[in-house]
Structure formats: structure tokens, C-alpha cells
Design a protein around this motif. Structure first.
Motif, PDB file in Angstrom:
ATOM      1  N   PHE A 297       4.843  -2.203  -6.898  1.00 16.56           N
ATOM      2  CA  PHE A 297       5.417  -3.102  -5.890  1.00 16.56           C
ATOM      3  C   PHE A 297       6.559  -3.932  -6.479  1.00 16.56           C
ATOM      4  CE2 PHE A 297       1.097  -2.789  -3.742  1.00 16.56           C
ATOM      5  CZ  PHE A 297       1.566  -1.937  -2.755  1.00 16.56           C
ATOM      6  N   ARG A 301       8.617  -0.316  -5.065  1.00 12.04           N
ATOM      7  CA  ARG A 301       7.947   0.938  -4.714  1.00 12.04           C
ATOM      8  C   ARG A 301       8.679   2.155  -5.283  1.00 12.04           C
ATOM      9  NH1 ARG A 301       6.175  -0.319   1.630  1.00 12.04           N
ATOM     10  NH2 ARG A 301       5.571  -2.486   1.247  1.00 12.04           N
ATOM     11  N   ASP A 333       1.512   4.425   2.189  1.00 17.16           N
ATOM     12  CA  ASP A 333       2.605   3.881   2.985  1.00 17.16           C
ATOM     13  C   ASP A 333       2.112   3.222   4.266  1.00 17.16           C
ATOM     14  OD1 ASP A 333       1.793   6.110   4.346  1.00 17.16           O
ATOM     15  OD2 ASP A 333       3.740   7.120   4.341  1.00 17.16           O
ATOM     16  N   CYS A 335      -0.615   1.199   4.380  1.00 17.20           N
ATOM     17  CA  CYS A 335      -1.274  -0.095   4.085  1.00 17.20           C
ATOM     18  C   CYS A 335      -0.592  -0.868   2.974  1.00 17.20           C
ATOM     19  CB  CYS A 335      -2.739   0.142   3.714  1.00 17.20           C
ATOM     20  SG  CYS A 335      -2.950   1.137   2.214  1.00 17.20           S
ATOM     21  N   ALA A 336       0.630  -0.456   2.602  1.00 18.70           N
ATOM     22  CA  ALA A 336       1.282  -1.045   1.434  1.00 18.70           C
ATOM     23  C   ALA A 336       1.450  -2.562   1.562  1.00 18.70           C
ATOM     24  CB  ALA A 336       2.634  -0.378   1.205  1.00 18.70           C
ATOM     25  N   ASP A 337       1.885  -3.049   2.726  1.00 24.74           N
ATOM     26  CA  ASP A 337       2.137  -4.488   2.875  1.00 24.74           C
ATOM     27  C   ASP A 337       0.850  -5.300   2.741  1.00 24.74           C
ATOM     28  OD1 ASP A 337       4.827  -4.041   3.258  1.00 24.74           O
ATOM     29  OD2 ASP A 337       4.676  -3.968   5.438  1.00 24.74           O
ATOM     30  N   ALA A 338      -0.211  -4.863   3.413  1.00 25.63           N
ATOM     31  CA  ALA A 338      -1.480  -5.584   3.325  1.00 25.63           C
ATOM     32  C   ALA A 338      -2.056  -5.511   1.921  1.00 25.63           C
ATOM     33  CB  ALA A 338      -2.470  -5.015   4.336  1.00 25.63           C
ATOM     34  N   GLN A 340      -0.359  -5.181  -0.891  1.00 23.34           N
ATOM     35  CA  GLN A 340       0.441  -6.059  -1.747  1.00 23.34           C
ATOM     36  C   GLN A 340       0.041  -7.521  -1.536  1.00 23.34           C
ATOM     37  OE1 GLN A 340       4.653  -5.520  -1.286  1.00 23.34           O
ATOM     38  NE2 GLN A 340       5.174  -6.850  -3.004  1.00 23.34           N
ATOM     39  N   ALA A 341      -0.226  -7.907  -0.283  1.00 26.65           N
ATOM     40  CA  ALA A 341      -0.668  -9.273  -0.008  1.00 26.65           C
ATOM     41  C   ALA A 341      -2.010  -9.551  -0.683  1.00 26.65           C
ATOM     42  CB  ALA A 341      -0.776  -9.491   1.496  1.00 26.65           C
TER      43      ALA A 341
END
Length: 359
Positions: A297, A301, A333, A335-338, A340-341
Motif C-alpha cells: 500500500f 499498490r 482489489d 477490499c483494498a481500501d477497507a 488498508q484502513a
């Protein structure tokens, strides 16, 4: 009675007006039914003494007002005394005098209590006024010597950063308001009528001139009194992220989601259960997979850059990312944002993986 330095504060003037009306009604009630049956002394009369002390109106002036009101009411009674039984008149005037003596005693006590609680130093008075303005109170901001109607950029930092932020304000040719509400914290605002202050430029300057042990949070550019409050709260959220991530300077724009997520217990619990617990099922508790994800991240990415940062081959990174997808039972791709959070909140100490929760 304040001809030399009249008080224009809205809160003070409203309390003075309320005290006049309440005092007249109370005095008439005492004359009509006596002190004991007249009920409690109006709160507005007591509050006025506090506000007078808060705005540094001399106690002598405050008591002189009460005396003037009592004299005016007594004159009205004498004008209307024709045909009234002298015994009843003496009883009414005696009740009024007793109520007035009690009012003076209570007002003097409240005035003294407010004086004792009043901040002693000029810096403390500035902080107290800023706190009330931040709370939305309609008080006079002139003591701050800072225009709340212009564009603002709020910053929060350790108290030792005051010289640094003074240099920054001079560099940007901005007005500044710097307050130290506690030995550990500094509140700062940069203000200009020319247009919004660029937070990216401020961050770049602070990153080059500041010190790693002085984390600084930066809000977003805002305008007016409401904006002055909002950018301050944004800077507070950004400072929390800067402290937890040991990052010297953090803008609220970059930290807004993390700051909001970290204050939502339902969301943090969901992220923990959905992402961190499945990753922890490996032999090392998922540490290798989480380290790979963080590098991935941080590299935007990019598997090649992540491999270089980790000192492994690109294929090794690809294999580990596939292992992550198997643990989570979904493509990366999606669930990447969740994910990373969740990893960021783990770094901030907001969520963790207890050993007794491992699958």
C-alpha cells in the motif's frame, strides 16, 4: 456606568437586560406578598454579578446599580403610598429592604467567586476566551487581537513548537494566533484576508524545518468564525494521527477517514473481525502478510516497489498477496481500501488481534 470602556459583549448585555426586568418584577412581588412568600431570588440577578466580574466591571459599580434600582423602586412606592395603611406600608418597605440586603450579599458572594475563578495571567485569559469561542458562545473576540472573519488554517502542536510556528507565520506573511492551553499543547491559527493558506506548502515547510519529536496536525483552509472552529477541530484529529503514527506533520485531508474510523467502535470492531482476524491465522500470526500489505500500500499498490522495499522478489510479493486473498476469501482489489484502513488503525493502536481471538 462604563462610559470610559463600555462592554459590547452580547452575552453581557443580554444578562444586564434580563437582570433589570427580573429585578423589577421581583421587587414588586416582594412588596405585594412579602419576602418569604415571594419565592427564590431570580437567577438573572445572580448571573449578572458573575458576568460583571468576568468582564472586570468593578464591584462598586455593580452594587451601585443595585442601589439605583432599589431607590427607583422605593420612589415609586412612595408616589403610590397615598391612602395606604401606614402599618402595611412599613411592612412592605421593610420586606423590600430585607430582600435587597440579601440580594447585595448574594451578588457580592457570586462576584467574589467569579473573580477567584478568573484566569490570572493574560495568556490564561486569552485561552479562556478562545475556549468559549470554540464552544460557540457569543463573546467578544477582540481580546485575541486576531480577525475571525478572514481565511484560517488551524494547527495543533506541542507547546515547544511556538517559535517554529512564529517563523512559519512570518515566512507566509500571515497573522497568527498562538495559544498554549496546557504545558503539552499549542493551538495555532494562520490568518489572511488575501485568500486560503495552502496547507501543502505549510506541511512542506514544517517537514523541512521542524523536528520529528514535534508532531503537528494541520486542518483544512476555512473562512469566518465557524471556519476558525472547524479547522481547529480538524487539526486536532490530524495531530492524533501524527502522534500515533510518529509522523512529523499530518494534514487532515490525509487523516480524515482514519480519524473518523478510529472514533467509531462499531466500524473498528467490524474491520478487526473481517480483515485482521483472518490474516492472523498463519504460523507467525499473519505478521509477514501484514508487513507485505503495508509495503504494497505504501508503494501505491506497486508489487515491484513493494518487493524492493522488502528485499524479496516480485514473485514472492505476488505469492503473499494471493495468500491474503485466500485468507479473506475475496479478491484484493475488491477490499483494498477497507483492508488498508484496518492495517492503519492497527498501527494507530485502535484495533488489535487478541491471542484468544485467533481462529
Amino acid at each position: 456606568m462604563e462610559r470610559e470602556a463600555p462592554v459590547r459583549d452580547v452575552e453581557y448585555l443580554e444578562s444586564l437586560s434580563a437582570a433589570v426586568h427580573s429585578g423589577v418584577r421581583y421587587g414588586i412581588e416582594v412588596l405585594a406578598v412579602g419576602e418569604e412568600r415571594a419565592g427564590e431570588m431570580p437567577l438573572a440577578l445572580i448571573v449578572q454579578a458573575r458576568y460583571a466580574a468576568r468582564h472586570r466591571i468593578p464591584l462598586e459599580t455593580v452594587l451601585r446599580r443595585y442601589l439605583a434600582a432599589e431607590k427607583q423602586l422605593a420612589d415609586i412606592v412612595l408616589e403610590e403610598a397615598a391612602g395606604i395603611d401606614p402599618c402595611q406600608l412599613r411592612a412592605a418597605v421593610g420586606a423590600q429592604s430585607a430582600a435587597f440586603e440579601r440580594l447585595l450579599a448574594v451578588a457580592t458572594e457570586e462576584y467574589g467567586r467569579e473573580v477567584r475563578a478568573r484566569p490570572a495571567s493574560h495568556e490564561a485569559r486569552l485561552v479562556e476566551r478562545a475556549r468559549r469561542l470554540l464552544a460557540g458562545e457569543l463573546v467578544d473576540p477582540s481580546i485575541l487581537e486576531y480577525d475571525l472573519a478572514v481565511h484560517h488554517l488551524g494547527l495543533l502542536a506541542p507547546a515547544g513548537a511556538r517559535p517554529l510556528l512564529r517563523r512559519l507565520a512570518a515566512e507566509l506573511d500571515c497573522r497568527s494566533l498562538l495559544l498554549i492551553p496546557s504545558p503539552e499543547e499549542l493551538w495555532a491559527w494562520l490568518g489572511t484576508a488575501r485568500g486560503p493558506v495552502d496547507p501543502a506548502a505549510v506541511r512542506a515547510w514544517l517537514s523541512s524545518k521542524g523536528e520529528p519529536e514535534q508532531p503537528i496536525g494541520i486542518g483544512e483552509p476555512k473562512r469566518g468564525r465557524d471556519g476558525w472552529r472547524l479547522t481547529h477541530e480538524q487539526a486536532r484529529a490530524a495531530l492524533w494521527v501524527a502522534r500515533e503514527k510518529t509522523t512529523p506533520v499530518v494534514e487532515y485531508t490525509d487523516a480524515a477517514l482514519l480519524a473518523s474510523f478510529g472514533r467509531d467502535p462499531l466500524l473498528t470492531a467490524s474491520l478487526q473481525e473481517r480483515y485482521l482476524l483472518p490474516l492472523a491465522s498463519g504460523r507467525d500470526g499473519g505478521q509477514m502478510l501484514r508487513a507485505t500489505l503495508r509495503s504494497y500500500f505504501q508503494a501505491g499498490r506497486n508489487s515491484t516497489s513493494a518487493a524492493a522495499a522488502l528485499g524479496v522478489s516480485r514473485q514472492t510479493v505476488a505469492n503473499r498477496l494471493q495468500a491474503v486473498e485466500r485468507c479473506l476469501d475475496q479478491p484484493l482489489d475488491r477490499c483494498a481500501d477497507a483492508l488498508q484502513a484496518a492495517l492503519s488503525l492497527e498501527e494507530l493502536g485502535r484495533i488489535s488481534v487478541p491471542r484468544d481471538s485467533l481462529p
